[in-house]
Design a protein around this motif. Structure first.
Motif, PDB file in Angstrom:
ATOM      1  N   LYS A  44       0.975  -1.210   0.036  1.00 32.52           N
ATOM      2  CA  LYS A  44      -0.046   0.238  -0.080  1.00 32.52           C
ATOM      3  C   LYS A  44       0.943   1.325   0.109  1.00 32.52           C
ATOM      4  CE  LYS A  44      -4.290  -1.343   2.506  1.00 32.52           C
ATOM      5  NZ  LYS A  44      -4.918  -1.177   3.658  1.00 32.52           N
ATOM      6  N   ALA A  45       1.853   1.265   0.919  1.00 35.03           N
ATOM      7  CA  ALA A  45       2.841   2.515   1.027  1.00 35.03           C
ATOM      8  C   ALA A  45       3.493   2.665  -0.388  1.00 35.03           C
ATOM      9  CB  ALA A  45       3.622   2.314   2.226  1.00 35.03           C
ATOM     10  N   ASP A  46       3.992   1.494  -0.988  1.00 36.09           N
ATOM     11  CA  ASP A  46       4.707   1.434  -2.235  1.00 36.09           C
ATOM     12  C   ASP A  46       3.433   2.464  -3.341  1.00 36.09           C
ATOM     13  OD1 ASP A  46       6.906   1.209  -3.915  1.00 36.09           O
ATOM     14  OD2 ASP A  46       5.724  -0.385  -4.931  1.00 36.09           O
ATOM     15  N   LYS A  47       2.428   1.899  -3.640  1.00 39.85           N
ATOM     16  CA  LYS A  47       1.513   2.281  -4.338  1.00 39.85           C
ATOM     17  C   LYS A  47       1.101   3.831  -4.126  1.00 39.85           C
ATOM     18  CE  LYS A  47       0.419  -1.671  -6.607  1.00 39.85           C
ATOM     19  NZ  LYS A  47       0.743  -1.963  -7.946  1.00 39.85           N
ATOM     20  N   GLN A  48       0.912   4.099  -2.888  1.00 43.85           N
ATOM     21  CA  GLN A  48       0.665   5.467  -2.547  1.00 43.85           C
ATOM     22  C   GLN A  48       1.737   6.421  -2.891  1.00 43.85           C
ATOM     23  OE1 GLN A  48      -0.139   5.257   1.434  1.00 43.85           O
ATOM     24  NE2 GLN A  48      -2.168   4.538   1.434  1.00 43.85           N
ATOM     25  N   LYS A  49       3.068   5.730  -2.602  1.00 42.29           N
ATOM     26  CA  LYS A  49       4.174   6.611  -3.030  1.00 42.29           C
ATOM     27  C   LYS A  49       4.243   6.947  -4.717  1.00 42.29           C
ATOM     28  CE  LYS A  49       9.186   6.793  -2.642  1.00 42.29           C
ATOM     29  NZ  LYS A  49      10.464   6.020  -2.171  1.00 42.29           N
ATOM     30  N   GLU A  50       4.052   5.654  -5.283  1.00 44.33           N
ATOM     31  CA  GLU A  50       4.046   5.747  -6.793  1.00 44.33           C
ATOM     32  C   GLU A  50       2.980   6.752  -7.170  1.00 44.33           C
ATOM     33  OE1 GLU A  50       3.332   2.557 -10.481  1.00 44.33           O
ATOM     34  OE2 GLU A  50       3.054   1.646  -8.469  1.00 44.33           O
ATOM     35  N   ILE A  51       1.726   6.751  -6.800  1.00 46.75           N
ATOM     36  CA  ILE A  51       0.574   7.794  -7.007  1.00 46.75           C
ATOM     37  C   ILE A  51       1.055   9.423  -6.846  1.00 46.75           C
ATOM     38  CG2 ILE A  51      -1.640   8.548  -6.656  1.00 46.75           C
ATOM     39  CD1 ILE A  51      -2.392   5.576  -6.057  1.00 46.75           C
ATOM     40  N   GLN A  52       1.998   9.120  -5.784  1.00 54.45           N
ATOM     41  CA  GLN A  52       2.231  10.739  -5.410  1.00 54.45           C
ATOM     42  C   GLN A  52       3.494  11.229  -6.161  1.00 54.45           C
ATOM     43  OE1 GLN A  52       3.122  10.237  -1.212  1.00 54.45           O
ATOM     44  NE2 GLN A  52       1.044  10.854  -0.515  1.00 54.45           N
ATOM     45  N   GLN A  53       4.422  10.436  -6.822  1.00 61.55           N
ATOM     46  CA  GLN A  53       5.279  10.717  -7.473  1.00 61.55           C
ATOM     47  C   GLN A  53       4.606  11.033  -8.680  1.00 61.55           C
ATOM     48  OE1 GLN A  53       7.730   7.013  -7.504  1.00 61.55           O
ATOM     49  NE2 GLN A  53       9.068   7.976  -5.821  1.00 61.55           N
ATOM     50  N   LEU A  54       3.514  10.313  -9.435  1.00 58.71           N
ATOM     51  CA  LEU A  54       3.017  10.634 -10.475  1.00 58.71           C
ATOM     52  C   LEU A  54       2.405  11.887 -10.532  1.00 58.71           C
ATOM     53  CD1 LEU A  54       2.499   9.992 -13.406  1.00 58.71           C
ATOM     54  CD2 LEU A  54       0.273   8.682 -12.710  1.00 58.71           C
ATOM     55  N   THR A  86       3.458  14.581  -8.821  1.00 58.90           N
ATOM     56  CA  THR A  86       4.309  15.486  -8.698  1.00 58.90           C
ATOM     57  C   THR A  86       4.926  15.527 -10.162  1.00 58.90           C
ATOM     58  OG1 THR A  86       5.111  14.833  -6.453  1.00 58.90           O
ATOM     59  CG2 THR A  86       6.888  16.031  -7.670  1.00 58.90           C
ATOM     60  N   ARG A  87       5.071  14.392 -10.653  1.00 58.18           N
ATOM     61  CA  ARG A  87       5.523  14.507 -12.292  1.00 58.18           C
ATOM     62  C   ARG A  87       4.667  15.599 -13.169  1.00 58.18           C
ATOM     63  NH1 ARG A  87       5.850   8.852 -13.484  1.00 58.18           N
ATOM     64  NH2 ARG A  87       4.964   9.507 -15.633  1.00 58.18           N
ATOM     65  N   MET A  88       3.370  15.244 -12.783  1.00 59.54           N
ATOM     66  CA  MET A  88       2.366  15.873 -13.493  1.00 59.54           C
ATOM     67  C   MET A  88       2.433  17.490 -13.130  1.00 59.54           C
ATOM     68  SD  MET A  88      -1.063  13.203 -12.978  1.00 59.54           S
ATOM     69  CE  MET A  88      -2.110  14.458 -13.802  1.00 59.54           C
ATOM     70  N   ARG A  89       2.536  17.916 -12.050  1.00 59.69           N
ATOM     71  CA  ARG A  89       2.659  19.174 -11.770  1.00 59.69           C
ATOM     72  C   ARG A  89       3.969  19.706 -12.426  1.00 59.69           C
ATOM     73  NH1 ARG A  89       0.925  17.741  -6.646  1.00 59.69           N
ATOM     74  NH2 ARG A  89       2.939  17.540  -5.771  1.00 59.69           N
ATOM     75  N   GLU A  90       5.221  18.944 -12.420  1.00 58.50           N
ATOM     76  CA  GLU A  90       6.521  19.556 -12.796  1.00 58.50           C
ATOM     77  C   GLU A  90       6.297  19.730 -14.500  1.00 58.50           C
ATOM     78  OE1 GLU A  90       9.246  16.600 -11.477  1.00 58.50           O
ATOM     79  OE2 GLU A  90       9.402  17.734  -9.428  1.00 58.50           O
ATOM     80  N   PHE A  91       5.431  18.678 -14.841  1.00 62.47           N
ATOM     81  CA  PHE A  91       5.694  18.809 -16.408  1.00 62.47           C
ATOM     82  C   PHE A  91       4.507  20.000 -17.052  1.00 62.47           C
ATOM     83  CE2 PHE A  91       3.576  17.822 -20.714  1.00 62.47           C
ATOM     84  CZ  PHE A  91       4.597  17.650 -21.260  1.00 62.47           C
ATOM     85  N   ASP A  92       3.467  20.234 -16.102  1.00 59.45           N
ATOM     86  CA  ASP A  92       2.658  21.252 -16.421  1.00 59.45           C
ATOM     87  C   ASP A  92       3.506  22.610 -16.451  1.00 59.45           C
ATOM     88  OD1 ASP A  92      -0.114  22.313 -17.115  1.00 59.45           O
ATOM     89  OD2 ASP A  92       0.129  23.156 -14.876  1.00 59.45           O
ATOM     90  N   GLY A  93       4.032  22.866 -15.287  1.00 62.12           N
ATOM     91  CA  GLY A  93       5.000  24.015 -15.113  1.00 62.12           C
ATOM     92  C   GLY A  93       5.994  24.148 -16.272  1.00 62.12           C
TER      93      GLY A  93
END
Length: 171
Positions: A86-96, A98-105
Motif C-alpha cells: 500500500k505504501a509503495d502504491k501510494q508513493k507511486e501515485i504521489q510521484q506521478l 509530482t511529475r504531472m505538476r512539474e510537467f505542467d510547469g
C-alpha cells in the motif's frame, strides 16, 4: 507704463511661442492589436504555438489517464494489499502527481518561451514600421489606442494604420 509694455511683450511672446509649439505637434494613433491581427506572420506563429500546446496537452492527458488507472487499481486492491505494498502504491501515485505538476510547469514555461521566440520578431517589425511612418510623416507622437490609456483623442489625431499597412505591404 514701461512695465506694462514689458509685460505685454512677454505675454505676446509666450502666447506666440505656445501657439507655434502647438502647431508643430502632430499626433497620430493606431490600434496595434488590429495591425498585428492582419499580419500573416502572426497566423503562422500562432499555428506553431497551438501545435506545441496540443502536444503538451496530449502528454498531460496521457499522464492523467495513467494516474486514474493507478488510483482505480489501488482502490480496487486496497483491502487485499499488505501495508508495505500500500505504501509503495501510494508513493507511486504521489510521484506521478509530482511529475504531472512539474510537467505542467515545464509546458507553461516552454509555451511562453516559444511564444516570445516567434512573436517578438513580428512585434519588432510592426514597431519598426510604426516608427518609420512616424519619422517619415513628421509625427511627434503616435498613440496606441488598443491599450485604452488615452485620456484625450482629438479630431486632429491621424490614424496611421493605412500608412503602416502600406509600409508593411499589407492590404
Amino acid at each position: 507704463m514701461r512695465q506694462f509694455l514689458k509685460v505685454t511683450l512677454v505675454a505676446t511672446f509666450l502666447l506666440t511661442g505656445a501657439n507655434l509649439f502647438a502647431q508643430t505637434v502632430k499626433l497620430g494613433h493606431i490600434d496595434s492589436n488590429k495591425l498585428l491581427s492582419i499580419m500573416p506572420e502572426k497566423d503562422e506563429a500562432q499555428k506553431q504555438i497551438q501545435a506545441q500546446a496540443a502536444e503538451y496537452d496530449n502528454q498531460i492527458k496521457a499522464m492523467q489517464v495513467e494516474y486514474q488507472t493507478l488510483v482505480k487499481a489501488y482502490v480496487e486492491q486496497e483491502a487485499t494489499l499488505s501495508e508495505a505494498i500500500k505504501a509503495d502504491k501510494q508513493k507511486e501515485i504521489q510521484q506521478l502527481q509530482t511529475r504531472m505538476r512539474e510537467f505542467d510547469g515545464f509546458a507553461q514555461t516552454e509555451l511562453q518561451n516559444k511564444q516570445n521566440e516567434l512573436l517578438k520578431p513580428i512585434f519588432d517589425k510592426a514597431s519598426k514600421a510604426i516608427k518609420d511612418v512616424g519619422a517619415e510623416n513628421g509625427f511627434t507622437y503616435i498613440l496606441d489606442i488598443s491599450t485604452g490609456v488615452i485620456l484625450f483623442n482629438s479630431d486632429n489625431s491621424v490614424d496611421v494604420m493605412p500608412l503602416v499597412k502600406a509600409k508593411l505591404g499589407l492590404q
